[in-house]
Structures are given as structure tokens and as C-alpha cells.
Design a protein around this motif. Structure first.
Motif, PDB file in Angstrom:
ATOM      1  N   THR A 149      14.288 -28.806  26.002  1.00  0.00           N
ATOM      2  CA  THR A 149      15.051 -27.374  26.569  1.00  0.00           C
ATOM      3  C   THR A 149      16.354 -27.553  27.288  1.00  0.00           C
ATOM      4  O   THR A 149      17.369 -26.936  26.918  1.00  0.00           O
ATOM      5  N   PRO A 150      16.765 -28.640  27.908  1.00  0.00           N
ATOM      6  CA  PRO A 150      18.000 -28.961  28.504  1.00  0.00           C
ATOM      7  C   PRO A 150      18.959 -28.906  27.562  1.00  0.00           C
ATOM      8  O   PRO A 150      20.186 -28.759  27.743  1.00  0.00           O
ATOM      9  N   THR A 153      20.702 -25.909  26.600  1.00  0.00           N
ATOM     10  CA  THR A 153      20.724 -24.814  27.709  1.00  0.00           C
ATOM     11  C   THR A 153      21.576 -23.405  27.592  1.00  0.00           C
ATOM     12  O   THR A 153      21.120 -22.469  28.395  1.00  0.00           O
TER      13      THR A 153
END
Length: 174
Positions: A149-150, A153
């Protein structure tokens, strides 16, 4: 009802009407063709208007159908740092590798699609028959996805995980 479902049904109805009209044009009833008789009945109106309306409806249904074709994700994803990009194949490879490391997973497949602000990650996991699917799902959701997920971002990530259970094959005796 979702807008995509409404669009699908509208396109299906318009395409059905177009096929019905073309079938009626080829069918005879008595000595006259059905469509010719119907058009003669509508003779006070302009035939060009009817032709334009049916052509516009057919074109709109084709546009609706082609707009729903899934587009592959961009190959290069821009990162928040200026001038930095990430290859989407590397993201898919990282997801597959992370999911394959989860105990009980026999095979992992994934696809990354979407544009601009939203990315869709579809993961298909084949789990052996002895593993508990809930534990596998929890391990993937808590262990693999927080690492991915990061990387994306600036975009929202919508994830769909499909689990398939591999059934043991019967043993053959010879």
C-alpha cells in the motif's frame, strides 16, 4: 442498482431492439415484409429520423460496451518524489512472492489495473485443502498488503482477494 448494471441492461436492450428490427426486415408476413409494412404505417413521419435514432442508439450501446473493457494498469507508476517511478510488474511480482510465502498457499496470481487516482489489485490464491482459508486471508491482509500500500501512496488501492481451495486428488492404484 449500480450504474454499470444499468448501462449493461440499457445496452443489451438497445442491441436487442436493433436485432429485432433487422430480423423483422428480413421476415415476410403474407405478401409484404413486416418492416416495410410498419414503415408504411409510419409514412407521415420522416424515415431518416427513425434511421438516425436507431443508429444513434446502436452507437451508444457500442460505446457503453467498449467503455467497460478493463484497461491494464500503467506500466510505470509515478511516485511522490519528483522524477521517481515504479514498474507495475515489480509490484505484481512482490505481491505474488509475498502471497506465495504464506503457509498453505499453493499458487498466487495477481493483476494490477486502474488509472490516475485509483488502482485495483486482484489477487487469486490457490490454497491447499489442509490450510484454513481464514488464516490465509488474515496473513495476506495483515502481512503482504500493508507492505504494498505505501508504494502506491498517491493513489487509493482497492483490493479483491479470491480464494480457491485445491482438493486432494484421488490416489490411483495399479
Amino acid at each position: 442498482m449500480r450504474s454499470r448494471t444499468v448501462a449493461n441492461r440499457t445496452a443489451l436492450a438497445l442491441t436487442g431492439l436493433a436485432l429485432l428490427a433487422s430480423g423483422a426486415a428480413a421476415t415476410r408476413w403474407g405478401e409484404e415484409r413486416i418492416l416495410t409494412a410498419a414503415l408504411r404505417h409510419l409514412e407521415p413521419t420522416d424515415h431518416r429520423l427513425l434511421l438516425a435514432a436507431s443508429s444513434a442508439a446502436l452507437a451508444a450501446s457500442l460505446v457503453l460496451l467498449t467503455a467497460q473493457i478493463r484497461r491494464p494498469g500503467r506500466r510505470r507508476l509515478n511516485l511522490p518524489a519528483p522524477g521517481c517511478q515504479l514498474d507495475s510488474r515489480a509490484v505484481r511480482h512482490a505481491v505474488r512472492t509475498g502471497c506465495a510465502a504464506v503457509p498453505g498457499v499453493v499458487r498466487a496470481r495477481c493483476s494490477l489495473t486502474g488509472r490516475r487516482g485509483t488502482m485495483r489489485l486482484a489477487i487469486t490464491l490457490t490454497v491447499n485443502g489442509t490450510a484454513h482459508p481464514g488464516e490465509v486471508l488474515t496473513a495476506v491482509a495483515d502481512g503482504v498488503l500493508p507492505q504494498i500500500t505505501p508504494l502506491l501512496t498517491p493513489r487509493r488501492l482497492h483490493t479483491r482477494i479470491r480464494l480457491r481451495v485445491q482438493r486432494p486428488r484421488p490416489h490411483r492404484t495399479q
